[in-house]
Design a protein around this motif. Structure first.
Motif, mmCIF file in Angstrom:
data_model
loop_
_atom_site.group_PDB
_atom_site.id
_atom_site.type_symbol
_atom_site.label_atom_id
_atom_site.label_comp_id
_atom_site.label_asym_id
_atom_site.label_seq_id
_atom_site.Cartn_x
_atom_site.Cartn_y
_atom_site.Cartn_z
ATOM 1 N N ALA A 32 0.807 -1.217 0.000
ATOM 2 C CA ALA A 32 0.000 0.000 0.000
ATOM 3 C C ALA A 32 0.840 1.268 0.000
ATOM 4 N N ALA A 33 2.145 1.126 0.030
ATOM 5 C CA ALA A 33 3.015 2.308 0.090
ATOM 6 C C ALA A 33 2.805 3.219 -1.114
ATOM 7 N N ALA A 34 2.735 4.508 -0.834
ATOM 8 C CA ALA A 34 2.580 5.509 -1.895
ATOM 9 C C ALA A 34 3.897 5.670 -2.633
ATOM 10 N N VAL A 35 3.844 5.538 -3.970
ATOM 11 C CA VAL A 35 5.060 5.723 -4.770
ATOM 12 C C VAL A 35 4.948 6.912 -5.715
ATOM 13 N N THR A 36 3.718 7.339 -6.004
ATOM 14 C CA THR A 36 3.536 8.534 -6.825
ATOM 15 C C THR A 36 2.408 9.373 -6.230
ATOM 16 N N GLU A 37 2.399 10.627 -6.656
ATOM 17 C CA GLU A 37 1.385 11.562 -6.185
ATOM 18 C C GLU A 37 0.927 12.407 -7.357
ATOM 19 N N GLU A 38 -0.388 12.564 -7.469
ATOM 20 C CA GLU A 38 -0.980 13.390 -8.522
ATOM 21 C C GLU A 38 -1.962 14.355 -7.872
ATOM 22 N N ASP A 39 -1.545 15.601 -7.707
ATOM 23 C CA ASP A 39 -2.373 16.654 -7.120
ATOM 24 C C ASP A 39 -2.972 16.238 -5.779
ATOM 25 N N GLY A 40 -2.143 15.708 -4.907
ATOM 26 C CA GLY A 40 -2.592 15.343 -3.572
ATOM 27 C C GLY A 40 -3.146 13.943 -3.446
ATOM 28 N N LYS A 41 -3.333 13.239 -4.563
ATOM 29 C CA LYS A 41 -3.815 11.852 -4.530
ATOM 30 C C LYS A 41 -2.617 10.926 -4.682
ATOM 31 N N PHE A 42 -2.491 9.986 -3.769
ATOM 32 C CA PHE A 42 -1.360 9.075 -3.774
ATOM 33 C C PHE A 42 -1.745 7.743 -4.404
ATOM 34 N N LEU A 43 -0.780 7.140 -5.084
ATOM 35 C CA LEU A 43 -0.985 5.869 -5.769
ATOM 36 C C LEU A 43 0.107 4.895 -5.371
#
Length: 175
Positions: A32-43
């Motif tokens: 579940a670790a966040a590896v990218t971010e797009e305008d405050g949304k983590f993926l």
């Protein structure tokens, strides 16, 4: 919205090929670790929505929004903080084994389970904008609960609402 609809369609098609005996690998903090971010949304590494919680307890906007939306529409059946009730299962446990596309499909279309002389019905929320427009948020919140990253209760601190969330909400809610 187009991404969510495409993911939903993909999930429905994918689910039709799965057999009931197939098990998904349990989710955990590493997956579940966040590896990218797009305008405050983590993926995560697979492009699925996920959470970002700072060391001081500050949660990203989507996790906080998911907490609010979950407790507005879902906790009546599934219990506070996703811990379940005598009426519906603990989603904090279910999301350990439920992937993003399956989650979208179940919430949008509903589901009926019959077993042990008991019938459980999850109603469809695909037409309820108060749920459907915030499915990613609810998923992110429950995912954080499922992997033990978010404790029970209201998150103590939250990030500001990003412009992308404001724009999407306006678009989805029709305002």
């Amino acid at each position: 919205m187009a991404f969510r609809n495409a993911a939903l369609a993909f999930g429905i098609v994918t689910l039709s090929f799965l057999t009931p005996g197939m098990a998904l690998a349990d989710d955990d903090k590493e997956k579940a670790a966040a590896v990218t971010e797009e305008d405050g949304k983590f993926l995560d590494k697979d492009g699925n929505p996920t959470f970002k919680i700072q060391a001081d307890g500050t949660v990203d906007w989507y996790t906080f929004s998911g907490y609010r939306r979950y407790h507005s529409d879902c906790h009546v059946c599934h219990g506070p903080d996703g811990v379940g009730s005598s009426y519906a299962p603990a989603l904090a446990d279910s999301l350990k084994r439920l992937d993003y596309a399956s989650f979208l499909s179940i919430v949008a279309e509903g589901r009926k389970n019959v077993g042990g002389g008991k019938e459980n019905v999850m109603p469809a929320f695909g037409d309820n904008k108060n749920v459907y427009c915030y499915l990613d948020d609810i998923y992110v919140y429950l995912r954080a609960r499922a992997v033990g990253a978010a404790p029970r209760g209201r998150p103590p601190k939250k990030a500001d609402k990003p412009q992308g969330a404001k724009d999407y909400e306006t678009s989805c809610m029709g305002g």
